[in-house]
Write a protein that holds these residues in place. Structure first.
Motif, PDB file in Angstrom:
ATOM      1  N   LEU A   1       0.821  -1.213   0.000  1.00  0.00           N
ATOM      2  CA  LEU A   1       0.000   0.000   0.000  1.00  0.00           C
ATOM      3  C   LEU A   1       0.854   1.262   0.000  1.00  0.00           C
ATOM      4  O   LEU A   1       0.462   2.287  -0.569  1.00  0.00           O
ATOM      5  N   SER A   2       2.044   1.196   0.599  1.00  0.00           N
ATOM      6  CA  SER A   2       2.966   2.332   0.519  1.00  0.00           C
ATOM      7  C   SER A   2       3.347   2.590  -0.936  1.00  0.00           C
ATOM      8  O   SER A   2       3.430   3.743  -1.384  1.00  0.00           O
ATOM      9  N   LEU A   3       3.588   1.520  -1.680  1.00  0.00           N
ATOM     10  CA  LEU A   3       3.926   1.644  -3.095  1.00  0.00           C
ATOM     11  C   LEU A   3       2.754   2.188  -3.901  1.00  0.00           C
ATOM     12  O   LEU A   3       2.918   3.073  -4.744  1.00  0.00           O
ATOM     13  N   ILE A   4       1.567   1.644  -3.652  1.00  0.00           N
ATOM     14  CA  ILE A   4       0.389   2.082  -4.395  1.00  0.00           C
ATOM     15  C   ILE A   4       0.117   3.575  -4.175  1.00  0.00           C
ATOM     16  O   ILE A   4      -0.216   4.303  -5.114  1.00  0.00           O
ATOM     17  N   PHE A   5       0.303   4.043  -2.926  1.00  0.00           N
ATOM     18  CA  PHE A   5       0.052   5.457  -2.622  1.00  0.00           C
ATOM     19  C   PHE A   5       1.312   6.315  -2.766  1.00  0.00           C
ATOM     20  O   PHE A   5       1.310   7.493  -2.438  1.00  0.00           O
TER      21      PHE A   5
ATOM     22  N   SER B   1      10.971 -10.471  -3.414  1.00  0.00           N
ATOM     23  CA  SER B   1      10.368 -10.485  -4.742  1.00  0.00           C
ATOM     24  C   SER B   1       9.672  -9.161  -5.040  1.00  0.00           C
ATOM     25  O   SER B   1       9.793  -8.607  -6.138  1.00  0.00           O
ATOM     26  N   LEU B   2       8.977  -8.620  -4.050  1.00  0.00           N
ATOM     27  CA  LEU B   2       8.292  -7.337  -4.215  1.00  0.00           C
ATOM     28  C   LEU B   2       9.301  -6.214  -4.417  1.00  0.00           C
ATOM     29  O   LEU B   2       9.117  -5.340  -5.271  1.00  0.00           O
ATOM     30  N   GLY B   3      10.379  -6.227  -3.636  1.00  0.00           N
ATOM     31  CA  GLY B   3      11.406  -5.199  -3.757  1.00  0.00           C
ATOM     32  C   GLY B   3      12.039  -5.175  -5.133  1.00  0.00           C
ATOM     33  O   GLY B   3      12.259  -4.098  -5.714  1.00  0.00           O
ATOM     34  N   LYS B   4      12.330  -6.347  -5.687  1.00  0.00           N
ATOM     35  CA  LYS B   4      12.915  -6.423  -7.036  1.00  0.00           C
ATOM     36  C   LYS B   4      11.935  -5.944  -8.089  1.00  0.00           C
ATOM     37  O   LYS B   4      12.309  -5.254  -9.043  1.00  0.00           O
ATOM     38  N   LEU B   5      10.667  -6.313  -7.926  1.00  0.00           N
ATOM     39  CA  LEU B   5       9.655  -5.934  -8.909  1.00  0.00           C
ATOM     40  C   LEU B   5       9.554  -4.419  -9.035  1.00  0.00           C
ATOM     41  O   LEU B   5       9.451  -3.878 -10.134  1.00  0.00           O
ATOM     42  N   PHE B   6       9.620  -3.705  -7.914  1.00  0.00           N
ATOM     43  CA  PHE B   6       9.463  -2.258  -7.903  1.00  0.00           C
ATOM     44  C   PHE B   6      10.794  -1.513  -7.875  1.00  0.00           C
ATOM     45  O   PHE B   6      10.812  -0.283  -7.926  1.00  0.00           O
ATOM     46  N   GLY B   7      11.897  -2.230  -7.734  1.00  0.00           N
ATOM     47  CA  GLY B   7      13.192  -1.568  -7.657  1.00  0.00           C
ATOM     48  C   GLY B   7      13.388  -0.795  -6.369  1.00  0.00           C
ATOM     49  O   GLY B   7      13.986   0.293  -6.367  1.00  0.00           O
ATOM     50  N   VAL B   8      12.899  -1.350  -5.251  1.00  0.00           N
ATOM     51  CA  VAL B   8      13.011  -0.646  -3.964  1.00  0.00           C
ATOM     52  C   VAL B   8      13.701  -1.528  -2.927  1.00  0.00           C
ATOM     53  O   VAL B   8      13.425  -1.430  -1.731  1.00  0.00           O
TER      54      VAL B   8
ATOM     55  N   ASP C   1      18.803   4.444   6.699  1.00  0.00           N
ATOM     56  CA  ASP C   1      19.062   5.876   6.568  1.00  0.00           C
ATOM     57  C   ASP C   1      17.732   6.598   6.756  1.00  0.00           C
ATOM     58  O   ASP C   1      16.766   6.374   6.020  1.00  0.00           O
ATOM     59  N   ILE C   2      17.671   7.478   7.728  1.00  0.00           N
ATOM     60  CA  ILE C   2      16.411   8.169   8.031  1.00  0.00           C
ATOM     61  C   ILE C   2      15.949   9.055   6.877  1.00  0.00           C
ATOM     62  O   ILE C   2      14.769   9.362   6.745  1.00  0.00           O
ATOM     63  N   ASN C   3      16.879   9.441   5.996  1.00  0.00           N
ATOM     64  CA  ASN C   3      16.517  10.272   4.849  1.00  0.00           C
ATOM     65  C   ASN C   3      15.611   9.552   3.855  1.00  0.00           C
ATOM     66  O   ASN C   3      14.984  10.191   3.005  1.00  0.00           O
ATOM     67  N   LEU C   4      15.544   8.216   3.954  1.00  0.00           N
ATOM     68  CA  LEU C   4      14.640   7.475   3.072  1.00  0.00           C
ATOM     69  C   LEU C   4      13.187   7.892   3.291  1.00  0.00           C
ATOM     70  O   LEU C   4      12.362   7.805   2.370  1.00  0.00           O
ATOM     71  N   LEU C   5      12.870   8.328   4.498  1.00  0.00           N
ATOM     72  CA  LEU C   5      11.493   8.707   4.814  1.00  0.00           C
ATOM     73  C   LEU C   5      11.121  10.080   4.262  1.00  0.00           C
ATOM     74  O   LEU C   5       9.948  10.464   4.279  1.00  0.00           O
ATOM     75  N   THR C   6      12.089  10.818   3.763  1.00  0.00           N
ATOM     76  CA  THR C   6      11.811  12.106   3.127  1.00  0.00           C
ATOM     77  C   THR C   6      12.198  12.106   1.651  1.00  0.00           C
ATOM     78  O   THR C   6      12.120  13.142   0.993  1.00  0.00           O
ATOM     79  N   THR C   7      12.623  10.935   1.150  1.00  0.00           N
ATOM     80  CA  THR C   7      13.009  10.799  -0.258  1.00  0.00           C
ATOM     81  C   THR C   7      11.860  10.204  -1.054  1.00  0.00           C
ATOM     82  O   THR C   7      11.431   9.079  -0.787  1.00  0.00           O
ATOM     83  N   PRO C   8      11.307  10.938  -2.033  1.00  0.00           N
ATOM     84  CA  PRO C   8      10.148  10.435  -2.784  1.00  0.00           C
ATOM     85  C   PRO C   8      10.474   9.134  -3.536  1.00  0.00           C
ATOM     86  O   PRO C   8      11.616   8.890  -3.928  1.00  0.00           O
ATOM     87  N   LEU C   9       9.435   8.321  -3.697  1.00  0.00           N
ATOM     88  CA  LEU C   9       9.582   7.115  -4.514  1.00  0.00           C
ATOM     89  C   LEU C   9       9.560   7.498  -5.992  1.00  0.00           C
ATOM     90  O   LEU C   9       9.002   8.521  -6.381  1.00  0.00           O
ATOM     91  N   ASN C  10      10.138   6.627  -6.794  1.00  0.00           N
ATOM     92  CA  ASN C  10      10.099   6.830  -8.254  1.00  0.00           C
ATOM     93  C   ASN C  10       9.721   5.495  -8.874  1.00  0.00           C
ATOM     94  O   ASN C  10      10.558   4.766  -9.392  1.00  0.00           O
ATOM     95  N   ILE C  11       8.431   5.191  -8.785  1.00  0.00           N
ATOM     96  CA  ILE C  11       7.924   3.873  -9.191  1.00  0.00           C
ATOM     97  C   ILE C  11       7.512   3.889 -10.656  1.00  0.00           C
ATOM     98  O   ILE C  11       6.793   4.790 -11.107  1.00  0.00           O
TER      99      ILE C  11
END
Length: 236
Positions: free
Chosen positions: A177-181, A200-207, A219-229
């Motif tokens: 759901l984090s990925l979807i949103f 498997s999910l991580g590889k599929l989305f590249g995360v 790294d706490i900065n991951l929580l302020t770094t936008p996804l690029n899905i």
């Protein structure tokens, strides 16, 4: 139909029925498995159990799994090559989830918060507690925790992921759901149960860089770094 999630895992003595439709063995019906999961990255059935499972699966028209790593295990132990498919939570769009909460109100009215989704509370998991302390010290966000239990409300889960700034979780579907949103997230993979499905999910989305073991400090900065899905890959 055998539905998704860990339907091919031995939770109890009924797994032949819920995973392989033994109760319906002699029914003249089309049978198939969609996005089945064995739950682990290793094979958990005995040779005797393999024989029973192979006999039951002979009656299936189609078999598919949601973890790419499971395909080789199933080929080796059952002599079957299943299709690789999406978890069903990924078969619908964000707008479909938003429709579920269009009339839902939530008592969490914070504008900027980190949503923490665990099983039975973050206090139970030292790596998550340690990471949350870093969030409190370094980020100007409140922390809203919603542990999964028997009283959990689906709309509450979806509402908070759709409205939060970022997610901290150990849940496969919390990650989905984090990925979807399109929410920045950190997922802790704390035991073998989630290893293969999160991998498997991580590889599929590249995360893959957002999924951690109990020995890691993200790294706490991951929580302020936008996804690029790349959702076109998922659509395909």
């Amino acid at each position: 139909m055998v539905n998704s999630d860990q339907t091919w895992r031995k939770f109890d003595q009924h797994y032949y029925d819920y995973g392989f439709l033994r109760f319906a063995k002699n029914w003249n019906k089309i049978k198939f498995a969609y996005a089945a999961s064995i739950g682990y990255d290793y094979w958990d059935f005995t040779p005797q159990e393999n024989d029973i499972i192979k006999d039951l699966l002979k009656n299936f028209t189609g078999i598919s799994v949601r973890e790419k790593g499971s395909i080789e295990l199933i080929q080796k132990h059952l002599g079957i090559t299943p299709e690789y498919v999406l978890d069903p939570t990924l078969l619908i769009d964000k707008k479909d989830y938003l429709e579920l909460i269009q009339n839902y109100s939530n008592y969490n009215n914070d504008d900027e918060f980190i949503f923490v989704y665990t099983f039975f509370g973050a206090k139970k998991y030292f790596p998550i507690r340690r990471f949350l302390r870093r969030i409190e010290n370094q980020l100007n966000y409140k922390i809203y925790e919603y542990p999964y239990n028997n009283n959990s409300i689906l709309e509450n889960f979806i509402y908070n992921i759709s409205n939060c700034k970022a997610v901290v979780t150990l849940s496969f579907h919390g990650t989905v759901l984090s990925l979807i949103f399109n929410k920045p997230f950190v997922t802790f993979n704390l035991d073998d149960n989630g290893k293969e499905r999160l991998k498997s999910l991580g590889k599929l989305f590249g995360v893959e860089n957002r999924i951690f073991t109990k020995y890691d400090m993200p790294d706490i900065n991951l929580l302020t770094t936008p996804l690029n899905i790349n959702f076109s890959l998922i659509d395909n």
